[in-house]
Design a protein around this motif. Sequence first.
Motif, mmCIF file in Angstrom:
data_model
loop_
_atom_site.group_PDB
_atom_site.id
_atom_site.type_symbol
_atom_site.label_atom_id
_atom_site.label_comp_id
_atom_site.label_asym_id
_atom_site.label_seq_id
_atom_site.Cartn_x
_atom_site.Cartn_y
_atom_site.Cartn_z
ATOM 1 N N GLN A 38 0.941 -1.137 0.030
ATOM 2 C CA GLN A 38 -0.001 -0.159 0.104
ATOM 3 C C GLN A 38 0.823 1.126 -0.091
ATOM 4 O O GLN A 38 0.478 2.113 -0.811
ATOM 5 C CB GLN A 38 -1.021 0.075 1.286
ATOM 6 N N CYS A 39 2.069 1.329 0.790
ATOM 7 C CA CYS A 39 2.676 2.316 0.612
ATOM 8 C C CYS A 39 3.484 2.744 -0.493
ATOM 9 O O CYS A 39 3.405 3.778 -0.977
ATOM 10 C CB CYS A 39 3.977 2.052 1.772
ATOM 11 N N GLU A 40 3.989 1.582 -1.121
ATOM 12 C CA GLU A 40 4.582 1.653 -2.644
ATOM 13 C C GLU A 40 3.397 2.445 -3.623
ATOM 14 O O GLU A 40 3.653 3.110 -4.302
ATOM 15 C CB GLU A 40 5.113 0.408 -3.284
ATOM 16 N N GLU A 41 2.238 1.627 -3.439
ATOM 17 C CA GLU A 41 1.142 2.192 -4.416
ATOM 18 C C GLU A 41 0.920 3.640 -4.276
ATOM 19 O O GLU A 41 0.536 4.510 -5.065
ATOM 20 C CB GLU A 41 -0.262 1.562 -4.192
ATOM 21 N N SER A 53 10.981 7.605 7.724
ATOM 22 C CA SER A 53 10.400 7.370 6.358
ATOM 23 C C SER A 53 10.782 5.887 5.882
ATOM 24 O O SER A 53 11.834 5.642 5.144
ATOM 25 C CB SER A 53 11.314 8.438 5.502
ATOM 26 N N PHE A 54 9.690 5.133 6.024
ATOM 27 C CA PHE A 54 9.818 3.822 5.436
ATOM 28 C C PHE A 54 9.997 3.689 3.908
ATOM 29 O O PHE A 54 10.740 2.964 3.188
ATOM 30 C CB PHE A 54 8.554 2.961 5.815
ATOM 31 N N GLY A 55 9.484 4.788 3.028
ATOM 32 C CA GLY A 55 9.499 4.812 1.694
ATOM 33 C C GLY A 55 11.017 5.084 1.241
ATOM 34 O O GLY A 55 11.539 4.559 0.488
ATOM 35 N N LEU A 56 11.834 5.937 2.068
ATOM 36 C CA LEU A 56 13.118 6.246 1.636
ATOM 37 C C LEU A 56 13.987 5.108 2.244
ATOM 38 O O LEU A 56 14.956 4.756 1.637
ATOM 39 C CB LEU A 56 13.664 7.602 2.560
ATOM 40 N N ALA A 100 13.383 2.489 -0.606
ATOM 41 C CA ALA A 100 14.405 3.109 -1.756
ATOM 42 C C ALA A 100 15.677 2.968 -1.730
ATOM 43 O O ALA A 100 16.280 2.560 -2.830
ATOM 44 C CB ALA A 100 14.014 4.432 -2.092
ATOM 45 N N ILE A 101 16.426 2.924 -0.597
ATOM 46 C CA ILE A 101 17.804 2.967 -0.543
ATOM 47 C C ILE A 101 18.130 1.321 -0.275
ATOM 48 O O ILE A 101 19.014 0.739 -1.220
ATOM 49 C CB ILE A 101 18.169 3.528 0.685
ATOM 50 N N THR A 102 17.617 0.874 0.644
ATOM 51 C CA THR A 102 18.042 -0.678 0.948
ATOM 52 C C THR A 102 17.587 -1.739 -0.198
ATOM 53 O O THR A 102 18.213 -2.437 -0.191
ATOM 54 C CB THR A 102 17.281 -1.070 2.284
ATOM 55 N N CYS A 103 16.351 -1.482 -0.995
ATOM 56 C CA CYS A 103 16.025 -2.581 -1.722
ATOM 57 C C CYS A 103 16.959 -2.352 -3.060
ATOM 58 O O CYS A 103 17.065 -3.265 -3.902
ATOM 59 C CB CYS A 103 14.521 -2.119 -2.035
ATOM 60 N N GLN A 148 13.226 -8.191 4.941
ATOM 61 C CA GLN A 148 13.448 -7.006 4.201
ATOM 62 C C GLN A 148 13.381 -7.442 2.550
ATOM 63 O O GLN A 148 12.995 -6.720 1.750
ATOM 64 C CB GLN A 148 14.877 -6.582 4.354
ATOM 65 N N GLN A 149 13.778 -8.659 2.454
ATOM 66 C CA GLN A 149 13.975 -9.179 1.115
ATOM 67 C C GLN A 149 12.150 -9.292 0.655
ATOM 68 O O GLN A 149 11.708 -9.072 -0.514
ATOM 69 C CB GLN A 149 14.219 -10.651 0.968
ATOM 70 N N ALA A 150 11.497 -9.788 1.478
ATOM 71 C CA ALA A 150 9.795 -9.759 1.196
ATOM 72 C C ALA A 150 9.562 -8.362 0.784
ATOM 73 O O ALA A 150 8.695 -7.996 -0.336
ATOM 74 C CB ALA A 150 9.179 -10.531 2.221
ATOM 75 N N ALA A 151 9.680 -7.398 1.441
ATOM 76 C CA ALA A 151 9.237 -6.111 1.485
ATOM 77 C C ALA A 151 9.906 -5.198 0.107
ATOM 78 O O ALA A 151 8.989 -4.833 -0.788
ATOM 79 C CB ALA A 151 9.928 -5.252 2.552
ATOM 80 N N CYS A 152 11.219 -5.781 -0.376
ATOM 81 C CA CYS A 152 11.612 -5.280 -1.626
ATOM 82 C C CYS A 152 11.276 -5.903 -2.823
ATOM 83 O O CYS A 152 11.155 -5.328 -4.066
ATOM 84 C CB CYS A 152 13.230 -5.547 -1.471
ATOM 85 N N GLU A 153 10.368 -6.789 -2.630
ATOM 86 C CA GLU A 153 9.581 -7.437 -3.625
ATOM 87 C C GLU A 153 8.629 -6.550 -4.427
ATOM 88 O O GLU A 153 8.158 -6.280 -5.472
ATOM 89 C CB GLU A 153 8.982 -8.825 -3.406
ATOM 90 N N TYR A 154 8.249 -5.669 -3.402
ATOM 91 C CA TYR A 154 7.205 -4.513 -3.822
ATOM 92 C C TYR A 154 7.812 -3.218 -4.109
ATOM 93 O O TYR A 154 7.034 -2.459 -5.077
ATOM 94 C CB TYR A 154 6.116 -4.197 -2.746
#
Length: 337
Positions: free
Chosen positions: A15-18, A199-202, A205-208, A237-243
């Motif tokens: 949802q955050c990414e969208e 900022s989870f978005g930031l 954006a960096i770690t992924c 983190q790997q799962a989150a970066c899928e999005y």
Amino acid sequence: EAVLRDLFPPGAVKQCEERLRNRADLTQYGYARFADDLELARRALKFGPMNLFAGSYGTRAAQVYIRNYPQSVRSVYLGSPVPIDVATPLAMAKTAETALERLFGECAADTACETAFPNLRGEFGHIFARLESGAVRVSIPHLANTVLLSRGRVAEWIRANLYRPKTASILPWVIHRAYAGDWSPIVDDILGSDSSDFSFGLFFAITCSEDVPFIREPDVLAQTQGTFLGDDRIRQQQAACEYWPKVSLPPGYRTPVHSSAPTLLVTGDADGGTPLWYSEHVAAGFSNAVAVVIRGQGHTGWNDCLGHLYERLVRSGSVRGIDSFCEPILPPPFKTN
């Protein structure tokens, strides 16, 4: 319920990414873009070379800026520095394990803590065995049924509290309460955590793009086996970066930074987030630096001694004559009741 199961609930990440991609290009928020923006701002304001002050993962941003715009840097302060060539989630398990072992030792050496919790290590093992079995269910407000408290979520909560002596000092008491069947200190803190300033978005954006893609599976087992954190944080983190959208890094981006700028590197031996070897690894590339290690200091700590050292660095623009010693910081008392 999701926050007691996952550090990064997949639905919330999606949802955050969208939500964000409707108003921003999420591939433009890495450290290199930050460095470019900072340099444009410096030029627009007609500033001369700058004194950079950075802490924790901000030290990675500083390193990128130093490499890309060396002529724009007058002096550098790196507090709890993070290497640019280390995929940080990979090192978290061993770093946290070392901090936990230090906590066990400090409690055993403290009369009040040892008296209150004489079997702390055993109680810790017991509560994680219960979490591993899936037997821990807890009540949360506004839900009629109990919910599962996951092992990984508790492990991450403990890891975060090991960052600094003040928060680590409550852990023996919390572990003892959980051993007695009272998980509310952990649950209440997780549910009550205010992450509005993060900022989870930031972060994604960096770690992924700059961390997670560089984790090799053979290294995961080597770095996590036998630790209380295990591989859960990495998998989260790997799962989150899928999005999250990814970008390719330019050649040599993750090569350690080299600089002759006057630099003060500061870390604490009680830092459960960035181990001492991080600072040593970064310092190897800085030829004009003073490294300060403070006994008893946690993650991104600050005190009067550091204030004086930093003032001297900024006023002189040099590390010449700066002493690398600060008095040890006395540990806070353990919470025992």
